[in-house]
Design an enzyme around this catalytic site. Sequence first.
Site, mmCIF file in Angstrom:
data_model
loop_
_atom_site.group_PDB
_atom_site.id
_atom_site.type_symbol
_atom_site.label_atom_id
_atom_site.label_comp_id
_atom_site.label_asym_id
_atom_site.label_seq_id
_atom_site.Cartn_x
_atom_site.Cartn_y
_atom_site.Cartn_z
ATOM 1 N N HIS A 119 6.832 48.253 -21.689
ATOM 2 C CA HIS A 119 7.375 47.040 -21.074
ATOM 3 C C HIS A 119 6.466 45.849 -21.310
ATOM 4 O O HIS A 119 5.309 45.991 -21.697
ATOM 5 C CB HIS A 119 7.615 47.245 -19.571
ATOM 6 C CG HIS A 119 6.378 47.459 -18.746
ATOM 7 N ND1 HIS A 119 5.579 46.422 -18.329
ATOM 8 C CD2 HIS A 119 5.814 48.586 -18.261
ATOM 9 C CE1 HIS A 119 4.584 46.903 -17.607
ATOM 10 N NE2 HIS A 119 4.695 48.222 -17.558
ATOM 11 N N CYS A 135 1.954 53.093 -17.785
ATOM 12 C CA CYS A 135 2.914 52.627 -18.786
ATOM 13 C C CYS A 135 2.188 52.073 -20.008
ATOM 14 O O CYS A 135 0.966 51.980 -20.029
ATOM 15 C CB CYS A 135 3.798 51.533 -18.189
ATOM 16 S SG CYS A 135 4.994 52.131 -16.975
#
Length: 160
Positions: A119, A135
């Site tokens: 992301h 992440c």
Amino acid sequence: MSKRIQVDIAGQTLTLFDDDRVLADYRVSTGLNGVGEENGSGCTPRGLHRVRLRIGDGCPVGTVFRGRRPTGEVCDASLVAANPGRDWILTRILWLTGCESGRNRGGRVDTLRRYIYIHGTPDSEPMGVPRSHGCIRMRNLDLIDLFDRIPRGTRVEILG
């Protein structure tokens, strides 16, 4: 031709391949806590994954997501300053699912249930340095470039 992604934790890079030909290299930021698969560890999971879902197609650069839904906010320096410590998920989401049962799929090591994404992040966040909660963070424009090049189901290998 087969597109695939390789994330190199040690080098803090993400490489997009078409078969064995490099299409693009990007600097990334992975888990501050290193590598690991356990739920709640804050680590980046290793092994073979696939892009399960592509979220945010067509959203403006800097779109803020919470629970994988746009909040209506667009990230800028004043919003970041007003929300110190917030784990920003911006612009696009490539939600990963593990492909290796017992390693990154199922039980306490399930990448999908851990909500591990590729992301975007604010421009103020450094790349090439592990800083995420597990992440894989990217610059927003790099993420759009990657997002627009790959389909759902793209293979993602995370090397740790």
